[in-house]
Design an enzyme around this catalytic site. Sequence first.
Site, short mmCIF file in Angstrom:
data_model
loop_
_atom_site.label_atom_id
_atom_site.label_comp_id
_atom_site.label_asym_id
_atom_site.label_seq_id
_atom_site.Cartn_x
_atom_site.Cartn_y
_atom_site.Cartn_z
N SER A 106 0.85 -1.20 0.00
CA SER A 106 0.00 0.00 0.00
C SER A 106 0.88 1.24 0.00
CB SER A 106 -0.91 0.01 1.23
OG SER A 106 -1.70 1.18 1.21
N HIS A 127 -0.96 -0.98 -4.50
CA HIS A 127 -2.24 -0.56 -3.95
C HIS A 127 -2.20 0.95 -3.68
CE1 HIS A 127 -5.93 -1.38 -1.51
NE2 HIS A 127 -5.49 -0.38 -0.76
N ASP A 153 -4.50 4.25 -2.34
CA ASP A 153 -5.69 4.69 -1.63
C ASP A 153 -6.07 6.09 -2.07
OD1 ASP A 153 -6.16 2.46 0.21
OD2 ASP A 153 -4.22 2.99 1.06
N MET A 157 -8.89 9.08 -1.35
CA MET A 157 -9.89 9.52 -0.34
C MET A 157 -10.41 10.90 -0.73
SD MET A 157 -7.76 8.41 3.08
CE MET A 157 -6.74 6.92 3.06
N HIS A 205 -7.98 1.67 -4.52
CA HIS A 205 -9.02 1.53 -3.49
C HIS A 205 -9.57 2.92 -3.21
CE1 HIS A 205 -9.62 0.58 1.11
NE2 HIS A 205 -10.78 0.71 0.48
N MET A 250 -11.96 5.39 -1.29
CA MET A 250 -12.78 5.63 -0.09
C MET A 250 -13.43 6.99 -0.29
SD MET A 250 -9.86 4.10 2.41
CE MET A 250 -8.71 4.01 1.05
N MET A 307 -12.57 -5.10 4.77
CA MET A 307 -11.46 -4.37 5.42
C MET A 307 -11.27 -4.83 6.86
SD MET A 307 -11.10 -0.59 3.95
CE MET A 307 -9.52 -0.57 4.80
N ASP A 323 -7.10 -5.86 3.67
CA ASP A 323 -6.39 -4.58 3.73
C ASP A 323 -6.53 -3.98 5.12
OD1 ASP A 323 -5.26 -2.10 3.17
OD2 ASP A 323 -6.93 -1.39 1.92
C1 DX5 Z 1 -6.47 2.18 5.01
C2 DX5 Z 1 -5.92 1.83 3.66
C3 DX5 Z 1 -4.85 0.83 3.64
C4 DX5 Z 1 -3.62 1.20 4.43
C5 DX5 Z 1 -3.05 -0.07 4.98
O1 DX5 Z 1 -7.64 2.91 4.82
O2 DX5 Z 1 -6.96 1.36 2.82
O3 DX5 Z 1 -4.50 0.46 2.31
O4 DX5 Z 1 -2.65 1.86 3.67
O5 DX5 Z 1 -1.98 0.24 5.78
P1 DX5 Z 1 -1.44 -0.74 6.91
O6 DX5 Z 1 -0.93 -1.96 6.22
O7 DX5 Z 1 -0.40 0.08 7.55
O8 DX5 Z 1 -2.61 -1.04 7.81
ZN ZN Z 2 -6.50 0.48 0.90
#
Ligand code: DX5
Ligand code: ZN
Length: 217
Positions: free
Chosen positions: A9, A34, A36, A38, A67, A69, A138, A176
Site C-alpha cells: 500500500s 495498492h 488509496d 480519499m 481503493h 474511499m 477491510m 487490507d
Molecule cells: C487504510 C488503507 C490501507 C492502508 C493499509 O484505509 O486502505 O490500504 O494503507 O496500511 P497498513 O498496512 O499500515 O494497515
Molecule cells: Zn486500501
Amino acid sequence: MFKLKIAPSMLASDFTRFGEEVTRIVAAGADLLHFDVMDGEFVPYFAISPLTIAALRKTTDVPFDVHIMVTHPFRYLDALATAGADMITFHIESADAPAAVIAGIKARGIKVGLALSPETSIDTVIPYLSQLDLVLPMSVEPGRGGQTFQRSALAKIARLRQMIDAQNLAVEISVDGGVTPAIAPLAVQKGATILVAGTAIFRSPQPAVVIEKLRQG
Ligand code: DX5
Ligand code: ZN
C-alpha cells in the site's frame, strides 16, 4: 484458483520520493501496487490523487489496484481510467448505486472490486458477488495506515470464500489493514488471495524479506 498476490500500500511509502518508492517496491517483489484515494468526506482524510497515480503509471507495468474511499465513486471513474487503474475497488457504504458503479468500472475495461468497512455485514455485498473481480472485507477502519488488524475480518473472508466457491465464481478476496507476516497465514487459510500491506512492508529495512514472508501465507 488464484495465485496469492502481495500488494504494497503506497500510502505508507515516502511521499517525498514517490517514483523511487514505486521502483524500490517493485524490485522488492510487489505483484500489484495498492493506491488509496480519499475524498475528505467518506473518510476525514485525503491520500493519493488520480493525477499522482497517472504520473506513477509511467514508471512501471505492475498492475495498479486502486481503493477508493469516496462518497461518490462514479465521479472518479473517468479520472482513474485516464490514470491507468487496472482495478478499482469502491465501498458498498458509498452513496452511489452499486450496480451503476460496477457497470461504469467494467465499461471502462477495468476490474471491479467492492470493499466493506469492518462494521458492515457481508450480506450487503452478496447480491453483487457474481459481478465482481474482487471483494475486500477491510480489517481496519478505512482512512489511515498503521492500525491493528481486526480479527473479525477472518470470519468474513471465510464466509465469502465459501459462497464464492459454492457458486463457482472467479472472485478474488483481498484483505487490507494491519496485515503482517504473522497475520498473513490466517487470512490465506480462510481464503484471501490478495494481501495489501503498508506499514509492515514500508517500515521494514528489508521490504523484500517481508514480501517474501507474506507470500509464504
Ligand atoms: C487504510 C488503507 C490501507 C492502508 C493499509 O484505509 O486502505 O490500504 O494503507 O496500511 P497498513 O498496512 O499500515 O494497515
Ligand atoms: Zn486500501
